[in-house]
Motif scaffolding. Structure first.
Motif, short mmCIF file in Angstrom:
data_model
loop_
_atom_site.label_atom_id
_atom_site.label_comp_id
_atom_site.label_asym_id
_atom_site.label_seq_id
_atom_site.Cartn_x
_atom_site.Cartn_y
_atom_site.Cartn_z
N VAL A 58 0.85 -1.20 0.00
CA VAL A 58 0.00 0.00 0.00
C VAL A 58 0.88 1.25 0.00
CG1 VAL A 58 -1.76 1.31 1.25
CG2 VAL A 58 -1.83 -1.20 1.25
N THR A 60 0.76 4.93 0.94
CA THR A 60 -0.03 5.90 1.69
C THR A 60 0.46 7.29 1.36
OG1 THR A 60 -0.38 4.32 3.49
CG2 THR A 60 -0.78 6.64 3.99
N PRO A 83 -11.27 6.91 -1.85
CA PRO A 83 -11.66 7.25 -0.47
C PRO A 83 -10.54 7.95 0.28
CG PRO A 83 -12.23 4.97 -0.99
CD PRO A 83 -11.36 5.46 -2.11
N ILE A 84 -10.91 8.88 1.14
CA ILE A 84 -9.97 9.53 2.04
C ILE A 84 -10.01 8.75 3.36
CG2 ILE A 84 -9.39 11.63 3.31
CD1 ILE A 84 -10.84 13.21 1.10
N LYS A 85 -8.87 8.34 3.85
CA LYS A 85 -8.79 7.53 5.07
C LYS A 85 -9.50 8.23 6.24
CE LYS A 85 -5.52 5.11 8.07
NZ LYS A 85 -4.09 4.85 8.38
N ASP A 86 -10.22 7.47 7.02
CA ASP A 86 -10.92 7.97 8.21
C ASP A 86 -11.89 9.10 7.85
OD1 ASP A 86 -9.48 6.20 9.83
OD2 ASP A 86 -7.84 7.63 10.05
N SER A 87 -12.56 8.95 6.72
CA SER A 87 -13.50 9.98 6.26
C SER A 87 -14.57 9.31 5.42
CB SER A 87 -12.74 11.03 5.43
OG SER A 87 -13.64 11.88 4.74
N TYR A 90 -14.21 11.57 -0.55
CA TYR A 90 -13.29 11.02 -1.55
C TYR A 90 -12.36 12.11 -2.04
CZ TYR A 90 -16.49 7.04 -1.66
OH TYR A 90 -17.25 5.96 -1.31
N GLU A 111 -3.69 4.61 -0.81
CA GLU A 111 -4.42 5.11 0.36
C GLU A 111 -4.12 6.60 0.48
OE1 GLU A 111 -5.00 3.30 4.66
OE2 GLU A 111 -3.01 4.21 4.51
N VAL A 113 -4.44 10.15 2.61
CA VAL A 113 -4.62 10.74 3.92
C VAL A 113 -4.73 12.25 3.77
CG1 VAL A 113 -3.55 11.13 6.18
CG2 VAL A 113 -3.36 8.90 5.07
N ARG A 114 -5.70 12.85 4.41
CA ARG A 114 -5.90 14.31 4.32
C ARG A 114 -5.19 14.99 5.50
NH1 ARG A 114 -11.86 15.98 3.37
NH2 ARG A 114 -12.15 14.67 5.20
N VAL A 129 3.05 8.65 6.80
CA VAL A 129 2.68 8.41 5.41
C VAL A 129 3.95 8.06 4.64
CG1 VAL A 129 0.72 10.00 5.54
CG2 VAL A 129 2.92 10.82 4.67
#
Length: 304
Positions: A58, A60, A83-87, A90, A111, A113-114, A129
């Motif tokens: 993966v 990240t 998809p945005i992780k933990d959200s 997208y 993956e 991450v924002r 990340v």
């Protein structure tokens, strides 16, 4: 305000590209092997002393998800968003599209991450990340903190002003003298470019590209400094803006290659990951980058 919130989902860009060439999909086996050779907690070779980050298959990637057309947030997976992780949102945009190409070529899953702009480099340094793909200039200062793959885009520096404003007819930097201005915090636009304007009244830096553009839209400043992609994306959302491009005028911003080359940051010493990314990017030309950016601009959200 509704317009601002929509723009925050999509704002920014970077251009000034030329050439022609291949489509940018490197053979998965070739680029994947660069990381495989250095997999594990740390590489078996002497050069690689940190984890590659993609041992789990993966990649990240961190980005703001609020800096279109580089990256933005949206409510669904339309136009290839991920998809945005933990959200429940997208991510999409040039950075996402490029990350997808890199992952496809190397056989990784993506993956996203924002993170806020100021948190991007620390996230790479800590290993939170694996990489930052977020429109970062490959400056010497940043290169002391992270390693860079790329460039994955080339960015010229421009200004935006109101089409009916006092500086709309400026033909060069001298035409902006004395104006009130700002740009985004932590960028060469603010730190390097604005000080080159004579007697400029430089205001506090904006925390984000959307905030910078809102400062111009609301009349808080006369003009802002940014890169070409950001400006082109802003023109879609704000038709009352005018783009000021002084290139070729002899009265333009003085910047170095490191200021306009946009790269992907990875942890210091992560040579295996950097090489795997470069194995893909090296097959792409400026025209390839430009074509991908046009795709991003075409699908960036501008409505409310």
């Amino acid at each position: 305000m509704k317009k601002f919130l929509a723009l925050a989902m999509a704002l920014a860009m970077t251009a000034s590209l030329a050439a022609c060439g291949s489509s940018g999909s490197a053979a998965p086996a070739a680029s994947g092997s660069a990381v495989s050779a250095a997999s594990g907690s740390s590489a078996s070779s002497g050069a690689q002393t940190v984890p590659t980050g993609v041992e789990d298959g993966v990649l990240t990637v961190a980005m703001e998800c609020a800096y279109a057309p580089y990256n933005w947030s949206q409510p669904d997976d339309s136009n290839g968003a991920v998809p945005i992780k933990d959200s429940n949102e997208y991510a999409n945009g040039y950075d996402v599209m490029m990350a997808q190409k890199l992952c496809q070529a190397n056989g990784w899953k993506l993956e996203v991450v924002r993170l806020d702009w100021d948190s991007l480099i620390p996230a790479v340094q800590s290993g939170t990340v694996d990489a930052v793909i977020a429109g970062q200039s490959m400056t010497a200062d940043r290169a002391e903190q992270v390693d860079f793959a790329g460039p994955y885009l080339y960015a010229s520096i421009v200004c935006l002003t109101k089409a009916d404003g006092a500086f709309a007819d400026a033909k060069g930097l001298s035409g902006l003298a004395g104006g009130t201005c700002t740009s985004q915090l932590g960028t060469i636009w603010y730190d390097t470019c604005l000080p080159q304007i004579k007697d400029a009244k430089i205001q506090t830096a904006s925390e984000s590209a959307p905030a910078m553009l809102m400062a111009l839209e609301t009349g808080a400043v006369d003009f802002v400094c940014t890169d070409m992609p950001t400006a082109q994306g802003a023109m879609v959302a704000y038709p009352d803006f005018k783009l000021l491009d002084f290139s070729g005028s002899g009265d333009d911003f003085q910047v170095s290659d490191e200021d306009v080359n946009i790269g992907i940051s990875v942890m210091k010493g992560n040579t295996a990951l950097k090489d795997a990314l470069n194995s893909v990017l090296s097959t792409m030309t400026a025209d390839d980058f430009n074509a991908l950016m046009k795709q991003a601009v075409a699908v960036q959200p501008i409505g409310g």
